[in-house]
Design an enzyme around this catalytic site. Structure first.
Site, PDB file in Angstrom:
ATOM      1  N   GLU A  80       3.951 -31.719  18.032  1.00 36.06           N
ATOM      2  CA  GLU A  80       4.765 -31.682  16.816  1.00 36.06           C
ATOM      3  C   GLU A  80       5.672 -32.915  16.783  1.00 36.06           C
ATOM      4  O   GLU A  80       6.161 -33.366  17.804  1.00 36.06           O
ATOM      5  CB  GLU A  80       5.615 -30.411  16.810  1.00 36.06           C
ATOM      6  CG  GLU A  80       6.503 -30.267  15.581  1.00 36.06           C
ATOM      7  CD  GLU A  80       7.406 -29.052  15.635  1.00 36.06           C
ATOM      8  OE1 GLU A  80       7.771 -28.552  14.556  1.00 36.06           O
ATOM      9  OE2 GLU A  80       7.756 -28.598  16.751  1.00 36.06           O
ATOM     10  N   LYS A  99       3.681 -26.555   8.330  1.00 37.86           N
ATOM     11  CA  LYS A  99       4.331 -25.495   9.110  1.00 37.86           C
ATOM     12  C   LYS A  99       4.926 -24.434   8.185  1.00 37.86           C
ATOM     13  O   LYS A  99       5.671 -24.752   7.252  1.00 37.86           O
ATOM     14  CB  LYS A  99       5.421 -26.120   9.978  1.00 37.86           C
ATOM     15  CG  LYS A  99       6.111 -25.172  10.953  1.00 37.86           C
ATOM     16  CD  LYS A  99       7.109 -25.964  11.783  1.00 37.86           C
ATOM     17  CE  LYS A  99       7.820 -25.100  12.811  1.00 37.86           C
ATOM     18  NZ  LYS A  99       8.777 -25.913  13.613  1.00 37.86           N
ATOM     19  N   CYS A 131       4.361 -25.040  16.497  1.00 38.80           N
ATOM     20  CA  CYS A 131       5.585 -24.681  17.224  1.00 38.80           C
ATOM     21  C   CYS A 131       6.086 -23.255  16.932  1.00 38.80           C
ATOM     22  O   CYS A 131       5.523 -22.292  17.418  1.00 38.80           O
ATOM     23  CB  CYS A 131       6.673 -25.722  16.938  1.00 38.80           C
ATOM     24  SG  CYS A 131       8.018 -25.739  18.167  1.00 38.80           S
TER      25      CYS A 131
END
Length: 279
Positions: free
Chosen positions: A43, A115, A156
């Protein structure tokens, strides 16, 4: 489904995108030279920047982003599938997407993913994060068919939301990806447990490249990039927070075998939502 070699690239991204691109390229090419056919970076490969003015100055739209351009070139040169864990992309709205990119060996874009879950937390060591103040959350679950098997994409903090991975697994993904920049505190407590849990409960490989160490902007990330088997075994790890790469051979048939032994995906049942207890 056929076997392939996967690599996880661990970085310590700075505030300078050009420096990070150079570091990324060196390690990706080294991993490809060691036989990797799929390479994943963490990330925020492009930069980790707390200073808002510096962060904004570096932002580019997707078509002009130097990380995206470099990744397409490197994938084509190295003849690999290159998965940029994420980089910050400027949107028309003025907000930012935390976006991952997956490139084919001919340099074309296979797919991209924004995300979904924003890291809005207050940790007990004084760290406070509000990703939603800057980033526009994604809304689309993404899977991609690569030559070996189907991959699910996540980033993440998504790892804490198991429904996303269950949806990918039910759609046929046998490899789940979680490039990350986990904080040191949360990483020490939860990183290994969460990744192994996502692998076990879905009978899938989990590939998770991470940021590691003390960064130029002062933040600390946990490192310990991992590849986990469908049975929950760690089959590759960068044991610490130093930059580098690690490889593992992935056999998608292991996912089939794990799901045959514990067929929880097949045994999933709908149930009524929680209701107040009857009087």
């Amino acid at each position: 489904m056929t076997r392939f070699k996967a690599a996880i690239v661990q970085m310590r991204s700075t505030v300078n995108p050009a420096r990070n691109i150079a570091d990324m390229e060196e390690m990706v090419r080294a991993a490809a030279g060691a036989g990797a056919q799929y390479v994943q970076t963490p990330e925020m490969t492009g930069a980790l920047v707390r200073d808002k003015e510096v962060f904004r100055a570096n932002l580019r739209e997707e078509a002009e982003d130097p990380v995206v351009a470099a990744a397409a070139r490197i994938a084509q040169d190295a003849r690999i599938h290159l998965h940029i864990g994420s980089t910050a992309i400027l949107l028309d709205s003025g907000k930012v997407a935390n976006r991952s990119f997956l490139f084919a060996p001919d340099g074309t874009l296979v797919t991209k993913y924004d995300k979904i879950h924003m890291f809005d937390v207050d940790l007990d060591n004084g760290e406070s994060w509000r990703e939603s103040a800057t980033y526009e959350p994604g809304s689309r679950c993404v899977v991609a068919d690569l030559p070996w098997t189907r991959f699910g994409l996540a980033i993440c903090y998504d790892v804490r939301f198991s429904a996303l991975f269950r949806d990918q697994a039910l759609s046929g993904a046998s490899v789940l990806t979680v490039p990350a920049a986990f904080t040191r505190q949360t990483g020490e407590a939860h990183w290994h447990v969460l990744l192994r849990a996502r692998a076990i409960e879905n009978g899938a490989f989990v590939i998770a490249a991470a940021q590691g160490g003390t960064h130029e902007d002062g933040r600390e990330t946990y490192g310990h990039s991992l590849i986990v088997s469908p049975w929950g075994k760690i089959i590759a790890e960068l044991d610490g927070d130093e930059p580098g790469f690690a490889l593992a051979e992935i056999d998608p048939e292991e996912s089939t075998a794990a799901r045959r032994k514990v067929p929880n995906l097949k045994n999933t049942r709908a149930f009524d939502p929680t209701l107040p207890a009857a009087l």
